[in-house]
Scaffold this motif. Structure first.
Motif, PDB file in Angstrom:
ATOM      1  N   LYS A 100       0.822  -1.217   0.000  1.00  0.00           N
ATOM      2  CA  LYS A 100       0.000   0.000   0.000  1.00  0.00           C
ATOM      3  C   LYS A 100       0.854   1.265   0.000  1.00  0.00           C
ATOM      4  N   TRP A 101       2.007   1.207   0.671  1.00  0.00           N
ATOM      5  CA  TRP A 101       2.830   2.408   0.818  1.00  0.00           C
ATOM      6  C   TRP A 101       4.010   2.423  -0.145  1.00  0.00           C
ATOM      7  N   GLN A 210     -10.617   0.630   0.750  1.00  0.00           N
ATOM      8  CA  GLN A 210      -9.766   1.559   0.010  1.00  0.00           C
ATOM      9  C   GLN A 210     -10.541   2.754  -0.510  1.00  0.00           C
ATOM     10  N   THR A 215     -14.399   9.396  -0.871  1.00  0.00           N
ATOM     11  CA  THR A 215     -13.079   9.472  -1.489  1.00  0.00           C
ATOM     12  C   THR A 215     -13.003  10.566  -2.549  1.00  0.00           C
ATOM     13  N   LYS A 276      -4.860  10.223  -1.684  1.00  0.00           N
ATOM     14  CA  LYS A 276      -4.946   8.892  -1.085  1.00  0.00           C
ATOM     15  C   LYS A 276      -4.191   8.866   0.251  1.00  0.00           C
ATOM     16  N   GLU A 279      -6.231  10.690   2.794  1.00  0.00           N
ATOM     17  CA  GLU A 279      -7.375   9.910   3.276  1.00  0.00           C
ATOM     18  C   GLU A 279      -6.919   8.786   4.208  1.00  0.00           C
ATOM     19  N   GLU A 280      -5.768   8.187   3.905  1.00  0.00           N
ATOM     20  CA  GLU A 280      -5.234   7.151   4.816  1.00  0.00           C
ATOM     21  C   GLU A 280      -4.969   7.772   6.188  1.00  0.00           C
ATOM     22  N   LYS A 283      -8.147   8.281   8.009  1.00  0.00           N
ATOM     23  CA  LYS A 283      -8.737   7.047   8.536  1.00  0.00           C
ATOM     24  C   LYS A 283      -8.020   6.556   9.786  1.00  0.00           C
TER      25      LYS A 283
END
Ligand code: HEM
Length: 503
Positions: A100-101, A210, A215, A276, A279-280, A283
């Motif tokens: 993911k990163w 995701q 989003t 993104k 947003e991560e 969260k």
């Protein structure tokens, strides 16, 4: 013939399921007997199955350091020994890369989180502190306003207020907006607070959905912010500014804030990727920050001595023109211990999960975990394990006074922010914003817990993954008249009492 077909189908399914459920036994790992019961299927269908509790229960059965279990059809290895868990988390990065990163520059692949970690360095945080204080003041002003309008002690759900505080922090620092959701109730971020993660049924960060309907709207916010700042060369000292600097290939580990623009094709991150990342961050920070403040207040309000001690510590802070000093936050040692104790008893993230990317022999064991299999470190269960923390269900901040191993507890068993290369990058930021909220609330208000709430409170990771109280945190709140006498009394009583004071 027609009868044979269902029998054949049933046999194939039966053998396949049996094969999956014998994975750990075949590999020689200690494991529990697995199967799917009707009650499990019923709970899973109604989205009522409590994953976190089930994993904690599995942790408590038996004494082996490792235990193979099955989350539905997924073989999962639980680590039940804190030293082993720490060694794995520290040493195993290459084996558990989180895609993911990942980001690619030239021919090389990097871990984006590692590259972005200077955003949360002390120097940067100190310069962002002005925004954090302003958000803290919005919280105080809102509570004072409600109290004034009420004309007597105000009863309210503090958990909800603290969620708004947390989203305001995110709006101001991550999205770079001068937003106050206590007033702007129709803002997109406000709707995030009320809807929250109600639909989440996962139980670790790796499984956060995701994309949500938010989003695209959140991406628009970032797009506007990035384009505006890049076009006009604006400087606002916040996380978004540093993300834009990084996107333009500017060094973020120094102390510059202005953006030196790069050609579009040379940009390291697209706007979509910046959105993104934002947003991560939203969260992972919204619930963890708000739950830590809420549950700290829930615990300390049951122990007036802890409140007094915290208020004494807060009184020591020098406030100029109503402004706190960033450097002095570090001196709030007792508050630090309280936050750590809350994080121990109620880790916002109950389980650290790693998916094996290449097979890995677990240190000091004969076991090898295969590629694709999942390993879990159950933080909640470890933090509530008597072997590591005496009287684990008691809230005792002073257990963290001793850094070295003591008879009473092993504070080194604390892994609330993770450990090793993948530990929480935002932990210093989290501590800063949590402390500001606690200072503002404890400085300005007397708080009393609703007695009925104390008896019936349900604190759970439902909906997973983050912890919260089911019906909020109902408190009675009254503006505080600060009496110097109170402090001298509290100081004389508490100042010398570190050893005799058990909380
Ligand atoms: C009390 C508050 C918080 C706690 C207890 C906490 C704890 C954790 C833990 C246990 C992890 C997993 C570490 C691992 O996988 O080894 C984590 C990951 C992370 N945290 Fe925090 N955290 C908090 C607040 C924050 C905040 C405020 C931010 C950023 C603004 C943040 C950013 C992150 C990020 C980016 C990750 C990596 C997520 C991923 O791998 O998907 N955290 N945190």
């Amino acid at each position: 013939m027609w009868l044979l077909l269902p029998i054949l189908l049933y046999s194939v399914i039966f053998l396949a399921v049996r094969h999956i459920y014998s994975h750990w036994r075949r590999k020689g790992f200690p494991s529990e007997r697995a199967g799917i019961s009707w009650s499990f299927l019923h709970q899973a269908y109604r989205r009522e199955f409590r994953h976190v509790e089930a994993i904690c229960e599995a942790y408590q059965t038996g004494r082996d350091r490792l235990l193979g279990i099955y989350c539905f059809f997924r073989p999962v290895l639980i680590v039940r020994n804190v030293e082993l868990a720490q060694t794995i988390l520290q040493q195993s990065n290459g084996h558990f890369n989180d895609l993911k990163w990942d980001y690619v520059k030239g021919y090389r692949r990097f871990n984006l989180l590692e590259k972005l970690s200077p955003i949360f360095a002390t120097k940067r945080l100190s310069e962002m502190f002005g925004h954090v204080q302003r958000v803290g003041d919005h919280l105080t002003a809102h509570l004072l306003h409600l109290e004034q309008a009420q004309g007597r002690a105000l009863e309210l759900d503090l958990q909800q207020m603290l969620r708004v505080y947390a989203i305001n922090i995110i709006g101001n620092l991550i999205y770079g907006l001068d937003v106050n959701n206590f007033e702007q109730k129709d803002h997109i971020l406000s709707s995030y607070v009320s809807t929250g993660h109600a639909s989440l049924q996962s139980f670790t960060l790796r499984r956060l959905p995701q994309k949500s309907s938010f989003t695209y709207r959140l991406r628009d916010l970032i797009k506007q912010g990035v384009e505006h700042r890049e076009e006009h060369g604006l400087i606002r000292k916040d996380i978004l500014q540093l993300l834009i600097r990084f996107r333009n290939g500017n060094d973020i580990s120094g102390d510059k804030w202005q953006i030196d623009m790069d050609n579009e094709q040379d940009k390291l991150l697209s706007i979509k990727r910046v959105a993104k990342v934002a947003e991560e961050l939203l969260k992972v920070s919204l619930d963890s920050v708000s739950s830590n403040i809420t549950l700290t207040l829930f615990e300390i309000l049951q122990e007036p001595l802890i409140v007094e001690k915290l208020q004494t510590e807060i009184k020591e802070l020098s406030v100029e023109n109503g402004l706190l000093k960033f450097e002095e936050l570090e001196g709030l040692k007792y508050m630090d211990m309280c936050l750590k104790e809350t994080n121990r008893k109620y880790p916002p993230l109950p389980i650290i999960e790693r998916i094996c990317r290449k097979s890995y022999t677990l240190p000091n064991t004969k076991f090898t975990i295969d590629e694709g299999k999942t390993l879990m470190v159950p933080l909640l269960a470890i933090h509530r394990d008597e072997r590591y923390f005496s009287e684990p269900m008691k809230y005792k901040p002073l257990r963290f006074l001793h850094t070295e191993k003591s008879a009473e507890c092993q504070s080194s068993a604390f892994i609330g922010f993770g450990i090793g290369g993948a530990q929480c990058v935002g932990q210093n930021f989290a501590k800063m914003v949590i402390k500001v909220a606690l200072i503002k609330v404890l400085q300005n208000f007397h708080l009393e817990l609703d007695a009925a709430l104390m008896e019936n409170i349900e604190i759970s990771h439902q909906p997973a993954p983050f912890i919260r109280t089911k019906d909020g945190l109902k408190v009675r709140l009254k503006r505080r008249e600060i009496k110097p006498k109170f402090y001298s009394y509290a100081k004389s009583k508490l100042g010398s009492g570190r050893n005799s004071f058990s909380c």
